[in-house]
Design a protein around this motif. Structure first.
Motif, PDB file in Angstrom:
ATOM      1  N   TYR A 148      49.511  43.408  55.105  1.00 15.43           N
ATOM      2  CA  TYR A 148      49.228  44.135  56.655  1.00 15.43           C
ATOM      3  C   TYR A 148      50.311  44.831  57.012  1.00 15.43           C
ATOM      4  O   TYR A 148      50.281  45.936  57.806  1.00 15.43           O
ATOM      5  CB  TYR A 148      48.972  42.736  57.536  1.00 15.43           C
ATOM      6  N   GLY A 149      51.514  44.624  56.551  1.00 14.26           N
ATOM      7  CA  GLY A 149      52.565  45.346  56.811  1.00 14.26           C
ATOM      8  C   GLY A 149      52.774  46.561  56.486  1.00 14.26           C
ATOM      9  O   GLY A 149      52.978  47.499  57.246  1.00 14.26           O
ATOM     10  N   MET A 157      41.023  53.128  55.064  1.00  8.97           N
ATOM     11  CA  MET A 157      40.504  52.171  54.142  1.00  8.97           C
ATOM     12  C   MET A 157      41.361  51.449  53.301  1.00  8.97           C
ATOM     13  O   MET A 157      41.770  52.348  52.351  1.00  8.97           O
ATOM     14  CB  MET A 157      39.431  53.089  53.274  1.00  8.97           C
ATOM     15  N   ALA A 158      41.930  50.317  53.240  1.00 12.82           N
ATOM     16  CA  ALA A 158      42.711  49.691  52.749  1.00 12.82           C
ATOM     17  C   ALA A 158      42.384  48.834  51.834  1.00 12.82           C
ATOM     18  O   ALA A 158      41.614  47.968  52.322  1.00 12.82           O
ATOM     19  CB  ALA A 158      43.974  49.237  53.666  1.00 12.82           C
ATOM     20  N   ASP A 159      42.624  48.619  50.598  1.00 11.55           N
ATOM     21  CA  ASP A 159      42.396  47.435  49.861  1.00 11.55           C
ATOM     22  C   ASP A 159      42.685  46.279  50.315  1.00 11.55           C
ATOM     23  O   ASP A 159      43.795  46.163  51.032  1.00 11.55           O
ATOM     24  CB  ASP A 159      42.950  47.680  48.206  1.00 11.55           C
ATOM     25  N   GLU A 160      41.936  45.283  49.865  1.00  9.96           N
ATOM     26  CA  GLU A 160      42.185  43.925  50.655  1.00  9.96           C
ATOM     27  C   GLU A 160      43.588  43.342  50.140  1.00  9.96           C
ATOM     28  O   GLU A 160      43.963  42.463  50.803  1.00  9.96           O
ATOM     29  CB  GLU A 160      40.948  42.781  50.340  1.00  9.96           C
ATOM     30  N   ALA A 161      44.168  43.855  48.956  1.00 16.19           N
ATOM     31  CA  ALA A 161      45.313  43.433  48.484  1.00 16.19           C
ATOM     32  C   ALA A 161      46.631  44.048  49.328  1.00 16.19           C
ATOM     33  O   ALA A 161      47.703  43.555  48.855  1.00 16.19           O
ATOM     34  CB  ALA A 161      45.098  43.661  46.879  1.00 16.19           C
ATOM     35  N   VAL A 162      46.426  44.930  49.965  1.00 19.33           N
ATOM     36  CA  VAL A 162      47.556  45.416  50.265  1.00 19.33           C
ATOM     37  C   VAL A 162      47.991  44.775  51.778  1.00 19.33           C
ATOM     38  O   VAL A 162      47.043  44.453  52.528  1.00 19.33           O
ATOM     39  CB  VAL A 162      46.999  46.996  51.178  1.00 19.33           C
ATOM     40  N   VAL A 200      49.963  48.556  55.998  1.00 13.36           N
ATOM     41  CA  VAL A 200      48.915  49.086  57.043  1.00 13.36           C
ATOM     42  C   VAL A 200      49.692  49.307  58.301  1.00 13.36           C
ATOM     43  O   VAL A 200      49.288  50.498  58.767  1.00 13.36           O
ATOM     44  CB  VAL A 200      47.711  48.343  57.216  1.00 13.36           C
ATOM     45  N   ALA A 201      50.511  48.564  58.887  1.00 11.79           N
ATOM     46  CA  ALA A 201      50.999  48.542  60.183  1.00 11.79           C
ATOM     47  C   ALA A 201      52.165  49.789  60.137  1.00 11.79           C
ATOM     48  O   ALA A 201      52.044  50.738  61.026  1.00 11.79           O
ATOM     49  CB  ALA A 201      51.624  47.362  60.659  1.00 11.79           C
ATOM     50  N   LYS A 202      52.673  49.888  59.073  1.00  8.47           N
ATOM     51  CA  LYS A 202      53.659  51.237  58.964  1.00  8.47           C
ATOM     52  C   LYS A 202      52.899  52.529  58.766  1.00  8.47           C
ATOM     53  O   LYS A 202      53.350  53.235  59.669  1.00  8.47           O
ATOM     54  CB  LYS A 202      54.561  50.854  57.712  1.00  8.47           C
ATOM     55  N   ILE A 203      51.769  52.439  58.193  1.00  9.61           N
ATOM     56  CA  ILE A 203      50.909  53.711  58.073  1.00  9.61           C
ATOM     57  C   ILE A 203      50.563  53.807  59.550  1.00  9.61           C
ATOM     58  O   ILE A 203      50.314  55.167  60.095  1.00  9.61           O
ATOM     59  CB  ILE A 203      49.932  53.497  56.918  1.00  9.61           C
ATOM     60  N   MET A 204      50.097  52.958  60.265  1.00  9.45           N
ATOM     61  CA  MET A 204      49.528  53.348  61.581  1.00  9.45           C
ATOM     62  C   MET A 204      50.714  53.915  62.507  1.00  9.45           C
ATOM     63  O   MET A 204      50.335  54.779  63.217  1.00  9.45           O
ATOM     64  CB  MET A 204      48.974  51.816  62.144  1.00  9.45           C
ATOM     65  N   ALA A 205      52.003  53.131  62.392  1.00  9.58           N
ATOM     66  CA  ALA A 205      52.989  53.751  63.321  1.00  9.58           C
ATOM     67  C   ALA A 205      53.328  55.047  62.898  1.00  9.58           C
ATOM     68  O   ALA A 205      53.421  55.755  63.631  1.00  9.58           O
ATOM     69  CB  ALA A 205      54.175  52.660  62.948  1.00  9.58           C
ATOM     70  N   LEU A 206      53.294  55.562  61.415  1.00 11.02           N
ATOM     71  CA  LEU A 206      53.412  56.759  61.052  1.00 11.02           C
ATOM     72  C   LEU A 206      52.498  57.676  61.689  1.00 11.02           C
ATOM     73  O   LEU A 206      52.882  58.738  62.092  1.00 11.02           O
ATOM     74  CB  LEU A 206      53.534  56.722  59.447  1.00 11.02           C
TER      75      LEU A 206
END
Length: 78
Positions: free
Chosen positions: A50-51, A43-48, A53-59
């Motif tokens: 995308y990059g 759950m990411a704040d809309e101000a975060v 979020v993508a980094k966390i997905m890759a992690l």
């Protein structure tokens, strides 16, 4: 079993309500990957950006957690 990761507007990570840095999150995800049914809910704040979020997905994927879902905060429009 689902585990929740919140990424706040200022970029702070909270995994299951515990604040942690990326290294700590990586270890927690590695531990989580031992459960084949486990998934990560992000759950990411809309101000975060995308990059971020993508980094966390890759992690997550790098540490063996491949079941990822996203939670949204549906706010009523005025």
């Amino acid at each position: 079993q689902s585990n929740q990761l919140v990424i706040s507007a200022d970029g702070v990570l909270r995994y299951n309500s515990q604040e942690m840095n990326e290294a700590q999150l990586g270890q927690a995800l590695k531990d989580l990957s031992n459960d084949p049914k486990a998934q990560l809910q992000i759950m990411a704040d809309e101000a975060v950006p995308y990059g971020r979020v993508a980094k966390i997905m890759a992690l997550s994927q790098a540490n063996g957690v491949v079941k990822i879902s996203f939670l949204t905060d549906a706010k009523a429009s005025k």
